[in-house]
Design a protein around this motif. Structure first.
Motif, PDB file in Angstrom:
ATOM      1  N   ASP A 193       5.147  -9.098  -5.267  1.00  0.00           N
ATOM      2  CA  ASP A 193       4.279  -8.367  -4.341  1.00  0.00           C
ATOM      3  C   ASP A 193       4.870  -6.973  -4.150  1.00  0.00           C
ATOM      4  N   SER A 195       4.252  -3.099  -2.627  1.00  0.00           N
ATOM      5  CA  SER A 195       3.505  -2.074  -1.905  1.00  0.00           C
ATOM      6  C   SER A 195       3.536  -0.780  -2.702  1.00  0.00           C
ATOM      7  N   ASP A 213       0.849  -8.926  -7.357  1.00  0.00           N
ATOM      8  CA  ASP A 213      -0.112  -8.344  -6.425  1.00  0.00           C
ATOM      9  C   ASP A 213       0.398  -6.960  -6.059  1.00  0.00           C
ATOM     10  N   SER A 215      -0.255  -3.153  -4.338  1.00  0.00           N
ATOM     11  CA  SER A 215      -0.999  -2.153  -3.581  1.00  0.00           C
ATOM     12  C   SER A 215      -0.979  -0.840  -4.355  1.00  0.00           C
ATOM     13  N   SER A 216       0.203  -0.522  -4.884  1.00  0.00           N
ATOM     14  CA  SER A 216       0.364   0.603  -5.803  1.00  0.00           C
ATOM     15  C   SER A 216       1.657   0.362  -6.564  1.00  0.00           C
ATOM     16  N   GLU A 234      -7.431  -8.420 -12.209  1.00  0.00           N
ATOM     17  CA  GLU A 234      -8.468  -7.764 -11.412  1.00  0.00           C
ATOM     18  C   GLU A 234      -7.915  -6.479 -10.831  1.00  0.00           C
ATOM     19  N   SER A 236      -9.003  -3.062  -8.512  1.00  0.00           N
ATOM     20  CA  SER A 236      -9.921  -2.230  -7.731  1.00  0.00           C
ATOM     21  C   SER A 236      -9.832  -0.795  -8.218  1.00  0.00           C
ATOM     22  N   SER A 237      -8.600  -0.378  -8.484  1.00  0.00           N
ATOM     23  CA  SER A 237      -8.317   0.930  -9.055  1.00  0.00           C
ATOM     24  C   SER A 237      -7.056   0.780  -9.884  1.00  0.00           C
ATOM     25  N   SER A 270      -3.413  -8.805  -9.652  1.00  0.00           N
ATOM     26  CA  SER A 270      -4.381  -8.175  -8.750  1.00  0.00           C
ATOM     27  C   SER A 270      -3.846  -6.810  -8.337  1.00  0.00           C
ATOM     28  N   ILE A 271      -4.673  -5.761  -8.518  1.00  0.00           N
ATOM     29  CA  ILE A 271      -4.213  -4.400  -8.276  1.00  0.00           C
ATOM     30  C   ILE A 271      -5.185  -3.671  -7.355  1.00  0.00           C
ATOM     31  N   SER A 272      -4.663  -3.068  -6.278  1.00  0.00           N
ATOM     32  CA  SER A 272      -5.454  -2.127  -5.488  1.00  0.00           C
ATOM     33  C   SER A 272      -5.412  -0.764  -6.169  1.00  0.00           C
ATOM     34  N   SER A 273      -4.198  -0.364  -6.572  1.00  0.00           N
ATOM     35  CA  SER A 273      -4.028   0.804  -7.422  1.00  0.00           C
ATOM     36  C   SER A 273      -2.706   0.633  -8.158  1.00  0.00           C
TER      37      SER A 273
END
Length: 279
Positions: A193, A195, A213, A215-216, A234, A236-237, A270-273
């Motif tokens: 995980d 951040s 996972d 966040s960036s 997956e 998101s960005s 899983s990636i937010s960015s």
């Protein structure tokens, strides 16, 4: 006015110097009995070396500023080094801590590192130090580990850098706010995980599921050529790239899925960015 500030700084420095005790170079110890389940290190702003050798106690030595204590607290042996706030400044010198633990010790080891550097290694890759659980909580600094075998490995980092060379574990988790994690010759499942920050994992064998996972930040996952996995990514960005040929490959709006080999183990990303590169 400039002269006044110069004089003030000199006076403060001299006043602080009077508060500082002499350098401490001392050793304390505690016996490791059948009732001891955990060895816990709480080290603040020091360079620490952990040495495993043939012995039946925990002994610590401090060379430099600070206060050292080794004591039993229930089923735990606690090794603690504290420094006064004014001793953190580099012109007061560094503190070196050496902790000796039994080579035959196979239970829990907890490392709580405020800052500074820490090194710990088993005898060799073929003769690793075996532990039931190794837990790391670090604020900053650099931790270097090598030649370890654990049932559980847990890392929680605010910042700093963790480097591990040759680790086999049945459970591996890495939670990082920022900083870097480098794993070489890694064997076992892994959960990451992030951040932010960077994580590089070189898998010697793929023998368990992998989950990241983000966040960036950035993850580079180096797998054996014959690894058997099913990928589900997956985003998101950001970007997820896989350099393995995949059966039933699906790529859609940043997402990717497919299977390599038998598809035995799951790789979930899983990636937010940020970026994940699998190769």
């Amino acid at each position: 006015m400039r002269k006044f500030f110069v004089i003030l700084i000199i006076v403060l420095a001299l006043g602080t110097a009077f508060l500082i005790k002499k350098d401490q170079s001392t050793g304390t110890r505690a016996d490791v009995t059948d009732r001891i389940d955990t060895i816990e290190l709480n080290i603040d702003s020091s360079d620490t070396t952990i040495i495993s050798e043939k012995r039946d106690d925990v002994q610590a030595e401090l060379d430099g500023k600070g206060t050292l204590s080794v004591q039993k607290n229930g089923d735990t042996i606690e090794v603690e080094v504290k420094r006064k706030w004014y001793q953190w400044f580099s012109f007061f010198g560094e503190s070196d801590v050496t902790v000796y633990i039994p080579k035959a010790y196979e239970r829990h080891l907890d490392l709580n590192i405020g800052s500074g550097n820490l090194t710990f290694s088993g005898e060799s890759e073929s003769k690793p130090m075996k532990l039931d659980r190794l837990n790391i909580d670090m604020s900053s600094g650099h931790i270097k580990l090598a030649n370890l075998e654990t049932t559980e490995f847990e890392h929680d980092g605010s910042s700093g850098k963790l480097t591990v060379d040759s680790l086999t574990t049945k459970e591996g988790s890495f939670d990082m706010s920022s900083g870097d994690v480098v794993l070489r010759n890694y064997v076992g499942p892994i959960e990451g995980d992030l951040s932010s920050g960077d994580m590089r994992v070189e898998m010697e064998k793929l023998v368990g599921d992998v989950r990241f996972d983000l966040s960036s930040g950035s993850v580079k996952l180096d797998l054996p050529d014959q690894a058997d996995f099913t990928l589900k990514g997956e985003a998101s960005s950001g970007d997820i790239s896989c350099h393995f040929p995949l059966k039933d490959q699906k790529v859609d709006d940043g997402n990717i899925a497919g299977k390599h080999g038998s598809g035995k183990y799951k790789i979930d990303v899983s990636i937010s960015s940020g970026n994940v590169d699998i190769y």
